[in-house]
Structures are given as structure tokens and as C-alpha cells.
Design a protein around this motif. Structure first.
Motif, PDB file in Angstrom:
ATOM      1  N   LEU A  73       7.979  63.413  38.564  1.00 39.63           N
ATOM      2  CA  LEU A  73       7.960  64.640  39.359  1.00 39.63           C
ATOM      3  C   LEU A  73       9.113  64.620  40.362  1.00 39.63           C
ATOM      4  O   LEU A  73       9.024  63.953  41.397  1.00 39.63           O
ATOM      5  CB  LEU A  73       6.625  64.767  40.096  1.00 39.63           C
ATOM      6  N   PRO A  74      10.211  65.299  40.070  1.00 41.85           N
ATOM      7  CA  PRO A  74      11.345  65.267  40.991  1.00 41.85           C
ATOM      8  C   PRO A  74      11.148  66.185  42.188  1.00 41.85           C
ATOM      9  O   PRO A  74      10.510  67.231  42.095  1.00 41.85           O
ATOM     10  CB  PRO A  74      12.505  65.776  40.121  1.00 41.85           C
ATOM     11  N   ARG A  75      11.702  65.754  43.320  1.00 41.31           N
ATOM     12  CA  ARG A  75      11.759  66.603  44.502  1.00 41.31           C
ATOM     13  C   ARG A  75      13.218  66.757  44.897  1.00 41.31           C
ATOM     14  O   ARG A  75      13.999  65.819  44.809  1.00 41.31           O
ATOM     15  CB  ARG A  75      10.980  65.985  45.669  1.00 41.31           C
ATOM     16  N   PHE A  76      13.569  67.952  45.320  1.00 38.35           N
ATOM     17  CA  PHE A  76      14.945  68.251  45.666  1.00 38.35           C
ATOM     18  C   PHE A  76      15.075  68.410  47.173  1.00 38.35           C
ATOM     19  O   PHE A  76      14.149  68.854  47.843  1.00 38.35           O
ATOM     20  CB  PHE A  76      15.393  69.544  44.975  1.00 38.35           C
ATOM     21  N   ASP A  77      16.245  68.086  47.706  1.00 39.40           N
ATOM     22  CA  ASP A  77      16.478  68.315  49.130  1.00 39.40           C
ATOM     23  C   ASP A  77      16.557  69.810  49.408  1.00 39.40           C
ATOM     24  O   ASP A  77      15.967  70.309  50.360  1.00 39.40           O
ATOM     25  CB  ASP A  77      17.775  67.616  49.576  1.00 39.40           C
ATOM     26  N   VAL A  78      17.312  70.524  48.584  1.00 37.99           N
ATOM     27  CA  VAL A  78      17.417  71.982  48.714  1.00 37.99           C
ATOM     28  C   VAL A  78      17.497  72.569  47.313  1.00 37.99           C
ATOM     29  O   VAL A  78      18.234  72.075  46.462  1.00 37.99           O
ATOM     30  CB  VAL A  78      18.693  72.399  49.498  1.00 37.99           C
ATOM     31  N   ILE A  79      16.724  73.610  47.063  1.00 37.31           N
ATOM     32  CA  ILE A  79      16.845  74.345  45.814  1.00 37.31           C
ATOM     33  C   ILE A  79      16.806  75.834  46.145  1.00 37.31           C
ATOM     34  O   ILE A  79      15.957  76.281  46.921  1.00 37.31           O
ATOM     35  CB  ILE A  79      15.758  73.957  44.796  1.00 37.31           C
ATOM     36  N   ALA A  80      17.777  76.568  45.610  1.00 37.00           N
ATOM     37  CA  ALA A  80      17.898  77.988  45.947  1.00 37.00           C
ATOM     38  C   ALA A  80      18.211  78.800  44.703  1.00 37.00           C
ATOM     39  O   ALA A  80      18.880  78.314  43.773  1.00 37.00           O
ATOM     40  CB  ALA A  80      18.998  78.189  46.990  1.00 37.00           C
ATOM     41  N   LEU A  81      17.726  80.015  44.684  1.00 38.61           N
ATOM     42  CA  LEU A  81      17.963  80.943  43.586  1.00 38.61           C
ATOM     43  C   LEU A  81      18.814  82.096  44.110  1.00 38.61           C
ATOM     44  O   LEU A  81      18.423  82.773  45.060  1.00 38.61           O
ATOM     45  CB  LEU A  81      16.625  81.472  43.054  1.00 38.61           C
ATOM     46  N   THR A  82      19.976  82.306  43.497  1.00 41.42           N
ATOM     47  CA  THR A  82      20.885  83.335  43.985  1.00 41.42           C
ATOM     48  C   THR A  82      20.478  84.707  43.468  1.00 41.42           C
ATOM     49  O   THR A  82      19.598  84.839  42.612  1.00 41.42           O
ATOM     50  CB  THR A  82      22.330  83.037  43.571  1.00 41.42           C
ATOM     51  N   GLU A  83      21.165  85.713  43.983  1.00 42.65           N
ATOM     52  CA  GLU A  83      20.839  87.092  43.622  1.00 42.65           C
ATOM     53  C   GLU A  83      21.076  87.358  42.135  1.00 42.65           C
ATOM     54  O   GLU A  83      20.467  88.254  41.557  1.00 42.65           O
ATOM     55  CB  GLU A  83      21.648  88.072  44.489  1.00 42.65           C
ATOM     56  N   ASP A  84      21.962  86.579  41.510  1.00 42.64           N
ATOM     57  CA  ASP A  84      22.213  86.749  40.082  1.00 42.64           C
ATOM     58  C   ASP A  84      21.514  85.667  39.260  1.00 42.64           C
ATOM     59  O   ASP A  84      21.915  85.359  38.144  1.00 42.64           O
ATOM     60  CB  ASP A  84      23.711  86.770  39.793  1.00 42.64           C
ATOM     61  N   LYS A  85      20.486  85.057  39.843  1.00 41.66           N
ATOM     62  CA  LYS A  85      19.568  84.126  39.172  1.00 41.66           C
ATOM     63  C   LYS A  85      20.171  82.763  38.857  1.00 41.66           C
ATOM     64  O   LYS A  85      19.600  82.009  38.075  1.00 41.66           O
ATOM     65  CB  LYS A  85      18.992  84.769  37.900  1.00 41.66           C
ATOM     66  N   ARG A  86      21.286  82.425  39.453  1.00 46.16           N
ATOM     67  CA  ARG A  86      21.773  81.057  39.329  1.00 46.16           C
ATOM     68  C   ARG A  86      20.910  80.146  40.191  1.00 46.16           C
ATOM     69  O   ARG A  86      20.456  80.536  41.262  1.00 46.16           O
ATOM     70  CB  ARG A  86      23.239  80.959  39.774  1.00 46.16           C
ATOM     71  N   ILE A  87      20.678  78.932  39.723  1.00 47.52           N
ATOM     72  CA  ILE A  87      19.839  77.962  40.434  1.00 47.52           C
ATOM     73  C   ILE A  87      20.743  76.884  41.012  1.00 47.52           C
ATOM     74  O   ILE A  87      21.517  76.260  40.293  1.00 47.52           O
ATOM     75  CB  ILE A  87      18.802  77.327  39.492  1.00 47.52           C
ATOM     76  N   PHE A  88      20.631  76.670  42.315  1.00 47.69           N
ATOM     77  CA  PHE A  88      21.431  75.656  42.990  1.00 47.69           C
ATOM     78  C   PHE A  88      20.539  74.531  43.490  1.00 47.69           C
ATOM     79  O   PHE A  88      19.540  74.777  44.166  1.00 47.69           O
ATOM     80  CB  PHE A  88      22.194  76.270  44.179  1.00 47.69           C
ATOM     81  N   HIS A  89      20.914  73.303  43.156  1.00 48.47           N
ATOM     82  CA  HIS A  89      20.288  72.119  43.728  1.00 48.47           C
ATOM     83  C   HIS A  89      21.298  71.472  44.671  1.00 48.47           C
ATOM     84  O   HIS A  89      22.474  71.348  44.323  1.00 48.47           O
ATOM     85  CB  HIS A  89      19.958  71.077  42.659  1.00 48.47           C
TER      86      HIS A  89
END
Length: 272
Positions: A73-89
């Protein structure tokens, strides 16, 4: 604040995941995260295709959902979803981790699978992983920044676009500073890294704050963070945990070396 706490804060580690998440995983400071991510994207080498900057984003759950009870079960420091649905870790790594690369590949793959299983088209999903490491990852390059994509080895064409990785190695940037090859940060990303990597002295930080309003904001948040009893206690616990982790790691390495020496001696005797 006790004298012991003051001593621990004398060299405040801005790359601790506690402080990093306080700054970048807080919706109140979303503009700081957007700016940082765009700085990283803007650092893409000139000979590589650039992806478009971020306009807006929303924070997502930093804990991935396991598909079975035995799955990691991974945990991320920051995960965000942009307005065009790109996923950033965004991951910050302070302790040396020999499994960092396969672990990041696993995390990113999990996000890709989760997004497509929730109905997104395969062609629309793109997961972008950014890693700030306070240790050297790649020994075959002195560059502190590197971009990794799935490319055609014949002509470097980029067709498999579902994921990409940006790695930032703070010690290499510090080495440039010490060699005076980069005496002053020239880009927004470098200024942010100088701050979080504590590159330079207090006067340098003040000069950066005058040049870049974000650095001034980071310094304000740092004062707020260290004055909050709960946040400070959590950070100091992290400092102690890190100390014990490093000690245990050193012990394991010494045990491994002794075992290796014994095996080598035994094998040498057998051959002799």
C-alpha cells in the motif's frame, strides 16, 4: 522551547516530509504547488518534447487503494490531479533507498491502473512523478536533474506517454554550488531547490526571498511550522526516527560486510 529542541532546529531540515507536506500538500497554498510543478516541467531539456503547463489542480488521496490484502500500500507525499486529468506525484526522499526506482515505478503504475479502472481512457491518462532526493541516485551522470520517459531507443520518439519521471538530486546541485559552477540560482526551480536544500547561508536565503516571493512565503511558513507545538513535536519525532534509521542501516551494512568477509575467507581456503 527547550534547549534540546533549539539544538535540533539549528539545522532545520526543510526536506523533511513533515515540512514538505505542510507546504505542498496544503490546499491553502495550492498556488505554491502549481508554481513548483510548472518550474519542474519548464526544466525539461531543450531537445525533449515539453508538456503543457498546469493551470489548476485538485489534491487527491495520498494513499492508494489495495486490490487485495497482500498488496503493498503506497503512500505519496503529494498527489494532485490537474484540470486536464494529469496525475502528479511528488516524493521527497531524505534517506538512501536502493529500491527507489522500482518503488516509484510501482507507485506510478498503481496510479495508472487506478485511473483507467475508474473509466478513464488509456490514451488520456498520464502520471508524472517528481522525486526530490537528498542523495545521489544515478552514478553515471553529474547532472542534478534528469527526465526519464519510455522512448524508442532507435530515434528517441515518444509514443508510450502514460508515465514519466523527473528526478532531482540535491547533493549534485550542492556540489555545483561548492565548485562555484552555479554561484547563484538562475531559474525559479533552482531558487526553490536552494531553499529546500538549504544551499547557502542565511544571507543567501534573504537574498532569494527578495528575488522570489515564493521563498519569502516558504520562510514565513517555516516560522509558522516551527512555532506550532504539534507540528514541531511531529518534526522532532521524525528527526529521532531518522537518526535511529541511519544507525540501523549502518549496523546492517557492517554486518553484511563482516558476513561477506567471512564467506570470502572460507571460499579462499577452499580454493587454496
Amino acid at each position: 522551547m527547550s534547549m534540546d529542541n533549539k539544538a535540533l532546529l539549528k539545522n532545520f531540515n526543510r526536506l523533511s516530509d513533515r515540512f514538505f507536506k505542510f507546504v505542498f500538500a496544503n490546499p491553502d497554498y495550492k498556488d505554491l504547488l502549481i508554481s513548483f510543478l510548472n518550474d519542474v516541467l519548464d526544466n525539461t531539456p531543450k531537445n525533449a518534447e515539453r508538456i503543457k503547463p498546469i493551470i489548476d489542480l485538485n489534491y487527491a488521496d495520498r494513499e492508494a487503494v489495495a486490490y487485495n490484502q497482500h498488496e503493498k500500500l503506497p503512500r505519496f507525499d503529494v498527489i494532485a490531479l490537474t484540470e486536464d486529468k494529469r496525475i502528479f506525484h511528488v516524493e521527497v526522499q531524505v534517506a538512501q533507498d536502493k529500491n527507489l526506482l522500482p518503488r516509484m515505478l510501482y507507485y506510478v503504475s498503481k496510479s495508472y491502473i487506478k485511473a483507467t479502472s475508474e473509466g478513464e481512457s488509456y490514451s488520456d491518462v498520464q502520471v508524472i512523478c517528481i522525486v526530490l532526493a537528498n542523495f545521489n541516485i544515478f552514478n553515471d551522470s553529474s547532472n542534478w536533474y534528469s527526465l526519464h520517459r519510455l522512448l524508442n531507443v532507435e530515434n528517441n520518439s515518444w509514443h508510450i506517454r502514460g508515465m514519466e519521471f523527473h528526478f532531482i538530486e540535491i547533493p549534485k546541485l550542492k556540489a555545483e554550488f561548492k565548485r562555484k559552477e552555479k554561484s547563484w540560482p538562475a531559474t525559479g526551480l533552482e531558487r526553490v531547490l536552494y531553499y529546500f536544500g538549504s544551499i547557502g547561508g542565511e544571507q543567501d536565503m534573504q537574498a532569494l526571498a527578495e528575488q522570489d516571493a515564493r521563498i519569502k512565503k516558504f520562510m514565513e511558513l517555516e516560522r509558522e511550522f516551527t512555532k506550532d507545538p504539534n507540528l514541531l513535536s511531529n518534526y522532532l519525532d521524525w528527526k529521532v526516527e531518522k537518526k535511529f534509521y541511519n544507525a540501523a542501516l549502518k549496523d546492517r551494512e557492517e554486518i553484511g560486510e563482516r558476513r561477506g568477509e567471512k564467506r570470502g575467507e572460507k571460499r579462499g581456503k577452499q580454493i587454496g
